[in-house]
Design an enzyme around this catalytic site. Structure first.
Site, mmCIF file in Angstrom:
data_model
loop_
_atom_site.group_PDB
_atom_site.id
_atom_site.type_symbol
_atom_site.label_atom_id
_atom_site.label_comp_id
_atom_site.label_asym_id
_atom_site.label_seq_id
_atom_site.Cartn_x
_atom_site.Cartn_y
_atom_site.Cartn_z
ATOM 1 N N SER A 173 -61.294 86.557 -23.008
ATOM 2 C CA SER A 173 -60.254 87.370 -23.689
ATOM 3 C C SER A 173 -60.962 88.459 -24.653
ATOM 4 O O SER A 173 -59.803 88.830 -24.871
ATOM 5 C CB SER A 173 -58.883 86.426 -24.122
ATOM 6 O OG SER A 173 -59.243 85.176 -24.992
ATOM 7 N N HIS A 201 -55.596 84.495 -18.305
ATOM 8 C CA HIS A 201 -55.958 86.097 -18.217
ATOM 9 C C HIS A 201 -56.742 86.377 -17.048
ATOM 10 O O HIS A 201 -57.945 87.789 -17.261
ATOM 11 C CB HIS A 201 -56.919 86.221 -19.569
ATOM 12 C CG HIS A 201 -56.616 85.989 -20.649
ATOM 13 N ND1 HIS A 201 -55.980 87.149 -21.643
ATOM 14 C CD2 HIS A 201 -56.725 85.201 -21.748
ATOM 15 C CE1 HIS A 201 -54.761 86.096 -22.553
ATOM 16 N NE2 HIS A 201 -56.185 85.316 -22.827
ATOM 17 N N LYS A 232 -48.810 84.042 -20.084
ATOM 18 C CA LYS A 232 -49.185 85.219 -20.528
ATOM 19 C C LYS A 232 -48.806 85.837 -18.664
ATOM 20 O O LYS A 232 -47.065 86.433 -18.967
ATOM 21 C CB LYS A 232 -50.138 84.960 -20.163
ATOM 22 C CG LYS A 232 -51.539 84.664 -21.581
ATOM 23 C CD LYS A 232 -52.974 84.431 -21.654
ATOM 24 C CE LYS A 232 -53.255 83.882 -22.573
ATOM 25 N NZ LYS A 232 -53.288 82.957 -22.785
#
Length: 386
Positions: A173, A201, A232
């Protein structure tokens, strides 16, 4: 046992007379202010901004009267404010209420890995992984970032243990680079280890159908455990999940304290995440759009003279080195209507300060170009560009 001066001062407060306690409190405040002043002096002070609108490519920020372009969110696919995702969350809220108001089950204290086992972790894994490993009773190895020779050496040493688990982020990240999962899986097979990948991610947008780095690199059948998030790309609310062999999942349900002692997800979160997954399963057009915009931003920033870390990932760290420079440039970017944040120690190593830019599928090409133009202006102002 060693104890910091701040902690010693804190612990002593309850064992003193009122006057001495006040003196200790004054000492504690002095020590805290010294430490805070050191943070300010180093340029690593982190101010918190307040967003007063829903998440999206354009936001409102407290203290600013203008429309702000948001390049600082994990909203990779733009689904956090997608109308179908919102509708699904409202439907679940109306049907099931705000939440179940209880933890799942009150029992279980054992852990998955024991002192008979070993865990091998990339040195740049996310802090949450590192904290989890610290709590684990297994023997701990830390290998150099994406260094397969170092990982192999440590796997050789770990052969004396019962189980060996290699833990890595799929996409890192802070750096925007992708773990070499093919090589990791090859080593795991050679040394009879299992592979754990955190895909927070990557889920939703890496790989042909958005299943993550294991799909991107063709090792879906070789990764044993995947941990990821709903907070996310998949709607951006909260919650997460673990996938793996059924026996492993069953054991985690029985013995994992973070699972047992946490409330179940609010129905609205589940409704939003379910709809986000439905949209992704129907088409990969959103993920393809994000990939094209990521390429556009990275290439234009490189042409402008900036160094962008990582692979072709929507996390695009603009490497600056100096913490104060990163902070000042991020502040000036906000004045130009671009929301980005400077990252410095202890979030990243000293001397590796950066501004982390994150591209979303809902950014337009004009948004991308405006961001690059602002970076160029601010970079020249602060001497980051010639």
């Amino acid at each position: 046992m060693w104890c910091s001066p701040v902690l010693r001062a804190s612990l002593s407060l309850g064992h003193r007379s009122p006057s001495r306690a006040q003196s200790a409190l004054a000492q504690l405040k002095h020590l805290l202010e010294e430490e805070l002043e050191g943070i300010r002096g180093a340029g690593t002070w982190k101010s918190e901004r307040v967003i007063t609108s829903k998440q999206g490519p354009h936001i409102h920020v407290e203290g600013s009267q203008r429309d702000i372009l948001n390049f600082c969110a994990n909203n990779y696919l733009g689904l956090s404010s997608h109308p179908e995702v919102i509708r699904s969350g409202l439907d679940a809220l109306e049907k099931y209420g705000a939440g179940l108001s209880s933890v799942r089950f009150i029992c279980g204290t054992q852990v998955l890995l024991t002192p008979e086992d070993a865990i091998l972790s990339d040195e740049l894994n996310h802090a949450s992984i590192i904290d989890g490993i610290r709590l684990c009773k297994a023997n701990k190895y830390r290998y150099k970032h994406m260094d397969m020779r170092d990982l192999e050496a440590k796997l050789q040493d770990a052969q004396k243990y019962r189980l060996r688990l290699v833990a890595t982020d799929g996409a890192f990240s802070m750096d925007g680079d992708v773990a070499p999962l093919k090589e990791i899986c090859n080593l795991a097979q050679k040394y009879k280890a299992i592979v754990f990948v955190d895909e927070c991610h990557a889920t939703g947008f890496l790989g042909p159908t958005g299943r993550g780095t294991d799909e991107l690199l063709g090792v879906m059948d070789q990764v044993t455990i995947i941990n990821s998030t709903l907070g996310k790309a998949l709607g951006g609310a909260a919650g997460g999940y673990t996938t793996g062999p059924k026996a492993l999942v069953d054991l985690l349900r029985q013995r994992s304290r973070p699972y047992l002692f946490s409330n179940s997800l609010p129905p609205a979160v589940v409704g939003c995440a379910s709809k986000a997954l439905d949209l992704l399963m129907e088409s990969n057009a959103i993920a393809q759009s994000m990939a094209a915009k990521t390429t556009r931003f990275r290439s234009k920033m490189a042409e402008a003279g900036f160094t962008i870390s990582g692979n072709n990932h929507p996390i695009c760290p603009v490497m600056l080195g100096d913490a104060r420079l990163a902070s000042m440039m991020a502040d000036d970017m906000l004045k130009r209507g671009i929301y980005v944040i400077g990252f410095s120690y202890p979030v990243v190593p000293k001397g590796q300060a950066r501004i982390r830019v994150q591209i979303s599928a809902v950014h337009s090409e004009e948004d991308i170009d405006r961001c690059v133009e602002a970076f160029s202006e601010v970079g020249r102002k602060h001497g980051a560009l010639p």
